[in-house]
Motif scaffolding. Structure first.
Motif, PDB file in Angstrom:
ATOM      1  N   ALA A   1       3.535 102.046  76.451  1.00  0.00           N
ATOM      2  CA  ALA A   1       2.291 101.480  75.927  1.00  0.00           C
ATOM      3  C   ALA A   1       2.570 100.661  74.667  1.00  0.00           C
ATOM      4  CB  ALA A   1       1.301 102.591  75.615  1.00  0.00           C
TER       5      ALA A   1
ATOM      6  N   SER B   1      -1.099 101.454  69.802  1.00  0.00           N
ATOM      7  CA  SER B   1      -2.479 101.748  70.209  1.00  0.00           C
ATOM      8  C   SER B   1      -3.444 100.705  69.650  1.00  0.00           C
ATOM      9  CB  SER B   1      -2.894 103.159  69.799  1.00  0.00           C
ATOM     10  OG  SER B   1      -2.818 103.311  68.393  1.00  0.00           O
TER      11      SER B   1
ATOM     12  N   ILE C   1      -3.256  97.575  71.922  1.00  0.00           N
ATOM     13  CA  ILE C   1      -4.021  97.773  73.152  1.00  0.00           C
ATOM     14  C   ILE C   1      -5.515  97.698  72.848  1.00  0.00           C
ATOM     15  CG2 ILE C   1      -4.614  99.468  74.930  1.00  0.00           C
ATOM     16  CD1 ILE C   1      -1.607 100.300  74.842  1.00  0.00           C
TER      17      ILE C   1
ATOM     18  N   ASP D   1       0.332  98.569  79.171  1.00  0.00           N
ATOM     19  CA  ASP D   1      -0.662  99.631  79.009  1.00  0.00           C
ATOM     20  C   ASP D   1      -0.036 101.025  79.061  1.00  0.00           C
ATOM     21  OD1 ASP D   1      -0.157 100.100  81.736  1.00  0.00           O
ATOM     22  OD2 ASP D   1      -2.167  99.508  82.384  1.00  0.00           O
ATOM     23  N   GLY D   2       1.250 101.109  79.395  1.00  0.00           N
ATOM     24  CA  GLY D   2       1.944 102.393  79.474  1.00  0.00           C
ATOM     25  C   GLY D   2       1.883 103.035  80.848  1.00  0.00           C
ATOM     26  N   ASN D   3       1.118 102.448  81.772  1.00  0.00           N
ATOM     27  CA  ASN D   3       0.971 102.986  83.122  1.00  0.00           C
ATOM     28  C   ASN D   3       1.475 102.018  84.185  1.00  0.00           C
ATOM     29  OD1 ASN D   3      -0.359 105.427  82.325  1.00  0.00           O
ATOM     30  ND2 ASN D   3      -2.149 104.172  81.857  1.00  0.00           N
TER      31      ASN D   3
END
Length: 173
Positions: free
Chosen positions: A118, A64, A67, A136-138
Motif C-alpha cells: 500500500a 495511508s 491513498i 492500494d496494497g491489494n
C-alpha cells in the motif's frame, strides 16, 4: 511621479507575465502524454471513479495519506496528463520528477514482481512520459487516466506494459 519611477514599477509585473507566458510556451503538448485505449486493458480488472471531489490539501507524507489523497480526488479530471504531479502531491510534495519515466529511472529499489505494498509507486511504460500511480496494497492501484479521471483499478494489468513498483516514500531525488 517621474517617468523612470513609473517604468520601474511597471517592469516587474510585465517581467512576471512574460515568464509565465514563456513557461506555457515550452510546456509539452497535452497529447504527448495522452493515454489511449490501446494502453488500457479493462478486461484485466474493474475500475471505479466517483463524482469529482473538492480540492483537498496534499497528502501528509505517509502511505495511508497518499491513498487518502487519491480517494479524496476520485473522479477528478483536473489531473489528466499530470500523473507524476498527482503521485507527488499525494505525498505532500511536487516538482521532484519531470515525468513518470524519470521517477521510475531515478527511484530505487525497483521491483518487477510481487504485490506492491500500500502506498508504493506503480509504473507503466506507456505514453511519451510513462504513467505512475499509487498501489492500494491489494494488487490494485489509484491513478489518473482510469476511465479518464482519477480512479481505482483492481489490477496493475489495467494499463499495458506494467513496469513494476518502488517503495512508498515521499518522492525525492
Amino acid at each position: 511621479m517621474r517617468t523612470t519611477d513609473l517604468l520601474a514599477r511597471l517592469a516587474k509585473p510585465l517581467a512576471v507575465a512574460a515568464l509565465a507566458a514563456s513557461a506555457v510556451a515550452v510546456a509539452p503538448a497535452a497529447n504527448a502524454s495522452t493515454i489511449t485505449a490501446t494502453d488500457t486493458n479493462p478486461a484485466a480488472g474493474t475500475f471505479s471513479v466517483l463524482s469529482e471531489a473538492g480540492v483537498d490539501a496534499a497528502g501528509d507524507g505517509t502511505a495511508s495519506g497518499a491513498i487518502a489523497w487519491y480517494k479524496a480526488h476520485m473522479g477528478s479530471t483536473g489531473w489528466e496528463h499530470y500523473c507524476e504531479k498527482a503521485a507527488e502531491n499525494s505525498y505532500g510534495t511536487t516538482g521532484v520528477w519531470a515525468s513518470a519515466n524519470a521517477h521510475w529511472n531515478g527511484a530505487s529499489p525497483k521491483h518487477t514482481s510481487g504485490k506492491p505494498p500500500a502506498g508504493s509507486f506503480v509504473y507503466w511504460n506507456i505514453s511519451a512520459y510513462g504513467h505512475v500511480g499509487i498501489a492500494d496494497g491489494n494488487g490494485g492501484f489509484y491513478a489518473t487516466a482510469v476511465g479518464g479521471k482519477i480512479g481505482h483499478g483492481s489490477s496493475t494489468s489495467y494499463f499495458s506494459n506494467y513496469r513494476g513498483w518502488t517503495p512508498a516514500a515521499v518522492p525525492h531525488q
